[in-house]
Design an enzyme around this catalytic site. Structure first.
Site, mmCIF file in Angstrom:
data_model
loop_
_atom_site.group_PDB
_atom_site.id
_atom_site.type_symbol
_atom_site.label_atom_id
_atom_site.label_comp_id
_atom_site.label_asym_id
_atom_site.label_seq_id
_atom_site.Cartn_x
_atom_site.Cartn_y
_atom_site.Cartn_z
ATOM 1 N N LYS A 22 -68.755 2.608 -15.112
ATOM 2 C CA LYS A 22 -67.663 2.792 -14.141
ATOM 3 C C LYS A 22 -66.347 2.355 -14.758
ATOM 4 C CE LYS A 22 -66.528 -0.886 -11.154
ATOM 5 N NZ LYS A 22 -65.094 -1.121 -11.236
ATOM 6 N N ASN A 23 -66.373 1.235 -15.495
ATOM 7 C CA ASN A 23 -65.112 0.683 -15.998
ATOM 8 C C ASN A 23 -64.591 1.419 -17.223
ATOM 9 O OD1 ASN A 23 -64.967 -1.069 -13.922
ATOM 10 N ND2 ASN A 23 -65.656 -2.875 -15.058
ATOM 11 N N ARG A 92 -57.846 -0.829 -9.333
ATOM 12 C CA ARG A 92 -56.777 -1.303 -10.204
ATOM 13 C C ARG A 92 -56.438 -0.284 -11.292
ATOM 14 N NH1 ARG A 92 -55.614 -6.452 -9.809
ATOM 15 N NH2 ARG A 92 -55.321 -6.795 -12.048
ATOM 16 N N CYS A 116 -61.205 -5.995 -6.301
ATOM 17 C CA CYS A 116 -62.003 -7.043 -5.654
ATOM 18 C C CYS A 116 -61.231 -8.346 -5.501
ATOM 19 C CB CYS A 116 -63.255 -7.306 -6.498
ATOM 20 S SG CYS A 116 -64.374 -5.926 -6.530
ATOM 21 N N ARG A 121 -55.239 -12.344 -9.979
ATOM 22 C CA ARG A 121 -55.187 -11.097 -10.761
ATOM 23 C C ARG A 121 -53.766 -10.579 -11.019
ATOM 24 N NH1 ARG A 121 -60.208 -7.247 -9.287
ATOM 25 N NH2 ARG A 121 -60.050 -6.833 -11.504
ATOM 26 N N ASP A 306 -68.802 -10.226 -15.317
ATOM 27 C CA ASP A 306 -69.490 -9.379 -14.329
ATOM 28 C C ASP A 306 -71.008 -9.571 -14.344
ATOM 29 O OD1 ASP A 306 -66.988 -8.330 -13.831
ATOM 30 O OD2 ASP A 306 -67.281 -6.544 -15.050
ATOM 31 N N VAL A 328 -63.037 -16.478 -16.893
ATOM 32 C CA VAL A 328 -62.222 -15.253 -16.877
ATOM 33 C C VAL A 328 -61.440 -15.130 -15.564
ATOM 34 C CG1 VAL A 328 -62.265 -12.732 -17.082
ATOM 35 C CG2 VAL A 328 -63.836 -14.120 -18.453
ATOM 36 N N ARG A 413 -68.851 1.296 -4.563
ATOM 37 C CA ARG A 413 -67.713 1.552 -5.469
ATOM 38 C C ARG A 413 -68.151 1.532 -6.929
ATOM 39 N NH1 ARG A 413 -63.219 -2.576 -5.350
ATOM 40 N NH2 ARG A 413 -63.018 -1.796 -7.458
HETATM 41 N N1 EPU Z 1 -54.683 -11.457 -16.437
HETATM 42 C C1 EPU Z 1 -53.435 -12.013 -16.425
HETATM 43 N N2 EPU Z 1 -52.358 -11.186 -16.601
HETATM 44 C C2 EPU Z 1 -52.488 -9.844 -16.777
HETATM 45 C C3 EPU Z 1 -53.781 -9.284 -16.802
HETATM 46 C C4 EPU Z 1 -54.875 -10.109 -16.625
HETATM 47 O O1 EPU Z 1 -53.282 -13.221 -16.244
HETATM 48 O O2 EPU Z 1 -51.471 -9.147 -16.910
HETATM 49 C C5 EPU Z 1 -55.864 -12.311 -16.193
HETATM 50 C C6 EPU Z 1 -56.561 -11.921 -14.882
HETATM 51 O O3 EPU Z 1 -55.959 -12.540 -13.789
HETATM 52 C C7 EPU Z 1 -57.967 -12.397 -15.108
HETATM 53 C C8 EPU Z 1 -58.167 -12.194 -16.616
HETATM 54 O O4 EPU Z 1 -56.846 -12.093 -17.185
HETATM 55 O O5 EPU Z 1 -58.075 -13.751 -14.803
HETATM 56 C C9 EPU Z 1 -58.978 -10.971 -16.975
HETATM 57 O O6 EPU Z 1 -58.309 -9.788 -16.571
HETATM 58 P P1 EPU Z 1 -58.441 -8.414 -17.375
HETATM 59 O O7 EPU Z 1 -57.089 -7.781 -17.426
HETATM 60 O O8 EPU Z 1 -59.147 -8.679 -18.655
HETATM 61 O O9 EPU Z 1 -59.403 -7.590 -16.452
HETATM 62 P P2 EPU Z 1 -59.129 -6.241 -15.658
HETATM 63 O O10 EPU Z 1 -58.663 -5.176 -16.576
HETATM 64 O O11 EPU Z 1 -58.345 -6.514 -14.441
HETATM 65 C C10 EPU Z 1 -61.548 -5.335 -16.114
HETATM 66 C C11 EPU Z 1 -62.659 -4.821 -15.241
HETATM 67 C C12 EPU Z 1 -63.314 -5.979 -14.515
HETATM 68 C C13 EPU Z 1 -63.878 -6.955 -15.543
HETATM 69 C C14 EPU Z 1 -62.724 -7.421 -16.460
HETATM 70 C C15 EPU Z 1 -63.199 -8.342 -17.567
HETATM 71 C C16 EPU Z 1 -61.929 -2.612 -14.626
HETATM 72 C C17 EPU Z 1 -61.413 -1.702 -13.569
HETATM 73 N N3 EPU Z 1 -62.109 -3.881 -14.277
HETATM 74 O O12 EPU Z 1 -60.608 -5.915 -15.215
HETATM 75 O O13 EPU Z 1 -64.392 -5.435 -13.766
HETATM 76 O O14 EPU Z 1 -64.428 -8.056 -14.881
HETATM 77 O O15 EPU Z 1 -62.074 -6.267 -17.053
HETATM 78 O O16 EPU Z 1 -64.120 -7.718 -18.388
HETATM 79 O O17 EPU Z 1 -62.176 -2.195 -15.737
HETATM 80 C C18 EPU Z 1 -65.824 -5.200 -11.941
HETATM 81 O O18 EPU Z 1 -66.226 -4.146 -12.464
HETATM 82 O O19 EPU Z 1 -66.378 -5.697 -10.936
HETATM 83 C C19 EPU Z 1 -64.659 -5.879 -12.495
HETATM 84 C C20 EPU Z 1 -63.990 -6.818 -11.850
#
Ligand code: EPU
Length: 434
Positions: A22-23, A92, A116, A121, A306, A328, A413
């Site tokens: 999915k991601n 997102r 979520c 975030r 995850d 994380v 989802r």
């Molecule tokens: N963060 C910041 N600033 C930013 C971006 C991120 O502080 O500008 C922080 C976030 O607050 C968080 C950490 O960095 O504490 C990780 O965020 P990241 O940007 O790495 O994750 P994401 O892109 O928002 C994706 C997946 C998540 C998965 C994470 C980590 C998608 C749509 N989501 O999120 O998946 O947990 O990478 O691998 O790809 C899920 O599938 O349930 C899910 C939450």
């Protein structure tokens, strides 16, 4: 309202095919916006999250079709509408469309983020990086508006945290920027490598080195169509494996890319769970009680954030004190209250139970002690996010008695027809309207 009724206590067994990630899938759809040519994306999962991205792409002008073989053909001859602030804020992904829409249209507007409720975030790293590339971003009440009056320029970016989304955003923006972009401290999750492979096949010039988290992108003027396959979903694999172990079951998961699972397999080995590689995939099986383990979540190649939710259910059945230190997201243990209500001995704390992390000396409950073994009992539960929802399902499958679970739109989802696929493995799970 749809709910799951689960009668627990039955070992799951049989074979299951893992779906595409999915991601990764949604990001590949967004990458297709960078070209006017046709893109064929294979192994697409049919989940609600993909539907949300499909709605976004269709709104900006993509022609999209899916067939029964999990193939998606997407072609965006022209961008008809790059101002899509009115769309739902359910995931997102839209923020990742800013770069592609700017390259194709000169201006872009996307809704503020959803997703979520697992912590604050922020997207400061996305915004700072795009701004450094010459993009002017304006925060509006329900959207981000962006334009690049002097063009999008390559630059050097040092990420203070290896954010998955920020790395993807820089990649999607830099591939058609003027000049060279360098990313230091990049995230190197397999889903990002899947995106890079697609972009390279479209004509992008990207060099990367996983071990040093270094990426170099030489911008090109145009990208072309591509045929690409979504990688298997690591979260599905871990969820089915955890369901096998938590129910004393035996499941063969087909079509696995084992190299993405090393840190998970290490934990399974330490717990005393069993797995066996076969020609078709990996077979997971085991008998309770397992051994307590210490886990620290981290970005790839570490133990994924995850994965802690499905694995925590197995730990309620492990002898001794297990620890999970979540580094994380700051607020990803909300579901622990439900495991406690089912009979687990779990204690969350704001201390770092492990190496000090960036949440040290703050008030976030980001560590948990799980003392086992304890027997879980079925009860009424409510899901609040995708992965915690999977923990609810696995806990209900391993518990004595019946559970009634609401909020199941969260797992829908992220997991395609999860109830039907679990039933094939012998689970007593039914979707009811009530
Ligand atoms: N963060 C910041 N600033 C930013 C971006 C991120 O502080 O500008 C922080 C976030 O607050 C968080 C950490 O960095 O504490 C990780 O965020 P990241 O940007 O790495 O994750 P994401 O892109 O928002 C994706 C997946 C998540 C998965 C994470 C980590 C998608 C749509 N989501 O999120 O998946 O947990 O990478 O691998 O790809 C899920 O599938 O349930 C899910 C939450």
């Amino acid at each position: 309202m749809e709910r799951f009724v689960i009668k627990g206590g039955k070992p799951l067994s049989g074979e299951i095919e893992v779906r595409g990630s999915k991601n990764a899938a949604s990001k590949l759809m967004i990458a297709s916006l960078l070209t006017s040519e046709e893109c064929l994306i294979e192994n697409m999962p049919f989940s609600a999250d993909v539907d949300i991205t499909r709605e976004l792409c269709a709104t900006v002008g993509s022609e999209i079709s899916f067939d029964n073989y999990h193939r998606c053909v997407i072609k965006t001859l022209q961008i008809n509408n790059a101002l899509v602030s009115e769309l739902s804020r359910k995931n997102r992904i839209p923020i990742l469309a800013l770069g592609p829409l700017l390259h194709r249209n000169g201006q872009a507007e996307v809704p503020v983020l959803g997703g979520c409720p697992i912590g604050h975030r922020p997207i400061n790293l996305h915004l700072e990086s795009l701004t450094k590339m010459g993009i002017r971003i304006e925060r509006r009440p329900y959207s981000y508006f962006a334009e690049a009056p002097h063009g999008i320029k390559g630059t050097e970016i040092e990420l203070s945290y290896p954010s998955v989304g920020a790395t993807e955003n820089i990649l999607l923006t830099s591939v058609r920027a003027e000049g060279t972009t360098i990313i230091r401290g990049a995230a190197v999750e397999p889903e990002i490598i899947n995106l890079i492979e697609m972009l390279k096949q479209m004509g992008a010039q990207i060099f990367y080195d996983n071990s040093s988290r270094y990426m170099e992108i030489n911008g090109v003027r145009n990208l072309h169509g591509v045929k690409i396959r979504v990688i298997p979903d690591r979260n599905e694999i871990v969820s089915f494996a955890a369901a096998a172990l938590a129910t004393d079951g035996d499941i063969l998961i087909r079509h696995i890319q084992e190299e993405y699972l090393i840190s998970f397999l290490d934990v399974i080995r330490k717990m005393g769970g069993s797995f066996e590689k076969t020609r078709d995939g990996i077979r997971f099986f085991g008998k309770k009680p397992y051994r307590a383990v210490q886990i620290e979540t981290a970005s790839h190649p570490g133990f994924m954030t995850d994965w802690q939710q499905p694995v925590s259910v197995i730990l309620t059945e492990a002898t001794g004190e297990s620890i999970i230190h979540e580094t994380v997201y700051e607020d990803r243990f909300g579901y622990m209250k439900d495991l406690r209500a089912m009979g687990a001995a779990v204690h969350v704390t704001d201390e770092c139970l492990g190496d000090p992390c960036r949440f040290q000396n703050q008030t976030f409950n980001h560590s948990v002690r799980i003392i086992g073994p304890t027997a879980l009992r079925g009860r009424e539960l409510e899901m609040t996010d995708i992965r915690a929802g999977m923990a609810h399902i696995i806990a209900a499958l391993s518990a004595e008695g019946e559970s009634l679970i609401s909020g199941i739109e969260h797992v829908d989802r992220g997991y395609e027809t999860i109830d039907e696929r679990l039933r094939v493995l012998g689970a007593d799970i039914n979707r009811v309207n009530s």
